[in-house]
Motif scaffolding. Sequence first.
Motif, PDB file in Angstrom:
ATOM      1  N   VAL A  62      53.589  32.433  52.864  1.00 36.86           N
ATOM      2  CA  VAL A  62      52.178  32.287  53.251  1.00 36.86           C
ATOM      3  C   VAL A  62      51.391  32.044  51.963  1.00 36.86           C
ATOM      4  N   LYS A  63      50.938  30.813  51.840  1.00 39.14           N
ATOM      5  CA  LYS A  63      50.316  30.381  50.581  1.00 39.14           C
ATOM      6  C   LYS A  63      48.960  31.044  50.335  1.00 39.14           C
ATOM      7  N   GLY A  64      48.740  31.445  49.094  1.00 31.19           N
ATOM      8  CA  GLY A  64      47.431  31.958  48.685  1.00 31.19           C
ATOM      9  C   GLY A  64      46.986  31.267  47.418  1.00 31.19           C
ATOM     10  N   GLN A  65      45.820  30.646  47.459  1.00 35.35           N
ATOM     11  CA  GLN A  65      45.248  30.060  46.247  1.00 35.35           C
ATOM     12  C   GLN A  65      44.279  31.073  45.641  1.00 35.35           C
ATOM     13  N   VAL A  66      44.319  31.196  44.328  1.00 36.51           N
ATOM     14  CA  VAL A  66      43.554  32.225  43.625  1.00 36.51           C
ATOM     15  C   VAL A  66      42.923  31.591  42.381  1.00 36.51           C
ATOM     16  N   LEU A  67      41.699  31.994  42.072  1.00 40.26           N
ATOM     17  CA  LEU A  67      40.988  31.478  40.891  1.00 40.26           C
ATOM     18  C   LEU A  67      40.801  32.601  39.884  1.00 40.26           C
ATOM     19  N   ARG A  68      40.749  32.230  38.633  1.00 39.09           N
ATOM     20  CA  ARG A  68      40.391  33.185  37.582  1.00 39.09           C
ATOM     21  C   ARG A  68      39.201  32.655  36.809  1.00 39.09           C
ATOM     22  N   LEU A  69      38.220  33.531  36.603  1.00 42.53           N
ATOM     23  CA  LEU A  69      37.032  33.177  35.843  1.00 42.53           C
ATOM     24  C   LEU A  69      36.892  34.178  34.713  1.00 42.53           C
ATOM     25  N   ALA A  70      36.025  33.847  33.757  1.00 45.15           N
ATOM     26  CA  ALA A  70      35.827  34.749  32.618  1.00 45.15           C
ATOM     27  C   ALA A  70      34.367  35.191  32.588  1.00 45.15           C
ATOM     28  N   VAL A  71      34.165  36.498  32.476  1.00 43.62           N
ATOM     29  CA  VAL A  71      32.806  37.022  32.375  1.00 43.62           C
ATOM     30  C   VAL A  71      32.484  37.183  30.882  1.00 43.62           C
ATOM     31  N   PRO A  72      31.550  36.394  30.344  1.00 48.10           N
ATOM     32  CA  PRO A  72      31.210  36.546  28.931  1.00 48.10           C
ATOM     33  C   PRO A  72      30.629  37.939  28.666  1.00 48.10           C
ATOM     34  N   ARG A 127      38.216  42.637  36.199  1.00 46.96           N
ATOM     35  CA  ARG A 127      39.065  43.406  35.278  1.00 46.96           C
ATOM     36  C   ARG A 127      38.212  43.949  34.129  1.00 46.96           C
ATOM     37  N   GLU A 128      38.749  44.997  33.508  1.00 44.30           N
ATOM     38  CA  GLU A 128      38.035  45.573  32.378  1.00 44.30           C
ATOM     39  C   GLU A 128      37.926  44.586  31.211  1.00 44.30           C
ATOM     40  N   ASN A 129      38.912  43.673  31.081  1.00 44.66           N
ATOM     41  CA  ASN A 129      38.912  42.729  29.952  1.00 44.66           C
ATOM     42  C   ASN A 129      38.016  41.510  30.192  1.00 44.66           C
ATOM     43  N   GLY A 130      37.240  41.507  31.272  1.00 40.90           N
ATOM     44  CA  GLY A 130      36.299  40.412  31.523  1.00 40.90           C
ATOM     45  C   GLY A 130      36.834  39.343  32.461  1.00 40.90           C
ATOM     46  N   GLU A 131      38.116  39.430  32.838  1.00 41.68           N
ATOM     47  CA  GLU A 131      38.636  38.465  33.809  1.00 41.68           C
ATOM     48  C   GLU A 131      38.070  38.809  35.195  1.00 41.68           C
ATOM     49  N   LEU A 132      37.717  37.774  35.940  1.00 42.69           N
ATOM     50  CA  LEU A 132      37.290  37.983  37.321  1.00 42.69           C
ATOM     51  C   LEU A 132      38.203  37.145  38.209  1.00 42.69           C
ATOM     52  N   VAL A 133      38.942  37.817  39.084  1.00 42.47           N
ATOM     53  CA  VAL A 133      39.907  37.121  39.939  1.00 42.47           C
ATOM     54  C   VAL A 133      39.261  36.923  41.319  1.00 42.47           C
ATOM     55  N   VAL A 134      39.296  35.703  41.799  1.00 42.44           N
ATOM     56  CA  VAL A 134      38.728  35.388  43.110  1.00 42.44           C
ATOM     57  C   VAL A 134      39.839  34.868  44.017  1.00 42.44           C
ATOM     58  N   GLY A 135      40.048  35.537  45.136  1.00 40.87           N
ATOM     59  CA  GLY A 135      41.097  35.102  46.065  1.00 40.87           C
ATOM     60  C   GLY A 135      40.608  35.253  47.472  1.00 40.87           C
ATOM     61  N   ALA A 136      41.385  34.944  48.383  1.00 43.40           N
ATOM     62  CA  ALA A 136      42.537  34.084  48.331  1.00 43.40           C
ATOM     63  C   ALA A 136      42.584  33.331  49.649  1.00 43.40           C
TER      64      ALA A 136
END
Length: 387
Positions: free
Chosen positions: A230-240, A265-274
């Motif tokens: 079951v396919k899931g497309q996911v995006l990753r963005l960066a929060v400055p 995420r704590e490191n500034g990554e923002l994951v958007v799914g799916a």
Amino acid sequence: MSSPRTPDVLVIGGGIIGLVTAWRAAQRGLATAVVDPEPGGGAAQVAAGMLAAVTELHYGEQTLLGLNLASARRYPEFAAELTELTGLDVGYRRCGTLAVALDADDRTHLRELHALQRQSGLESEWLSGRECRRLEPMLAPGIRGGLRADGDHQVDPRRLAGALTAACERVGVVFHRTWAERLTVVGDRATGAVLRDGTTAAGQVVLAGGSLSGRLAGVPADVLPAVRPVKGQVLRLAVPARCAPFLNRTVRAVVRGSQVYLVPRENGELVVGATSEELGWDTTVTAGGVYELLRDAHELVPGITELPLTETRAGLRPGSPDNAPLLGPTELPGLLLATGHYRNGVLLTPVTGDAMAQVLATGELPDEARPFTPRRFGAAALLEQPA
Ligand code: GLY
């Protein structure tokens, strides 16, 4: 090349489920090997890592809820143990989750979910739109209400996969970095596997190939797990840094019938799914998939369009006929399954490792895992079901 020593356990598939099985089995003193061309790869490289037992509750899945909750409870200790052993942080973050409603229909749906959560003894709190925005100021002004689930946390699946690989190495798991091409069956027993570059025998074989688990040659048809991709497309963005904190917790919603979630995420990554697509083995990232995710995420959190888009990726969830995993012995002696985790693979990693290690060492699944025996789909089990 053949393995110099016959392992007690051969795990086919080195995603997080195969790795946790191998790690826990080796900790119990079983000589264990994993076959995978790229251990730590697979769906964990795509997944957002929500530990969402409460906000992903569905009608008819109360048995699965018990396993999900058992695993969620183990996460703090599990993450700490992995870090202590490997020195690697797995990004376990006790951030909580807010599920929001964008319109009146969503609100009705969320109210029903809230009622089901309460009937199931789960903790969640209904908030007005204004209260949601007080918690998460980046939310759209039109939010109509939401459910606050302070127990639904997150882990970083990529870090988890790295730490599990390192943990396996620490406890002496042997890696065959190649493909398993066929299960070896002698008489009525699984005895190992033919690998692309040799063969290996084993006392017991665990098939933990995620969505590929139903494709291994040599597995008798009545034992082959009915998992599908079951396919899931996911995006990753960066929060400055100047925009942080963009979100404090996971925010999710169902928009026009599709799930969308934003995991900070704590490191500034923002994951958007799916996305959730039944398209066989296709893992193409499509313009339509990216568009729909960004459109839906933008309705929840308009400021998202200002963030750099750093990655787009698609993975395959191993879907099972009842959305629950298949854990433990099959009707073929010597062959066990650890697959079919569908939307909950990351959440179920700790409990799967414990259950598989116990059944490999003792022949018995722990009580909490018994409902997930692959035998529930066997011919005998199906005949026993009421018409
Ligand atoms: N558990 C989230 C997903 O499968 O998309």
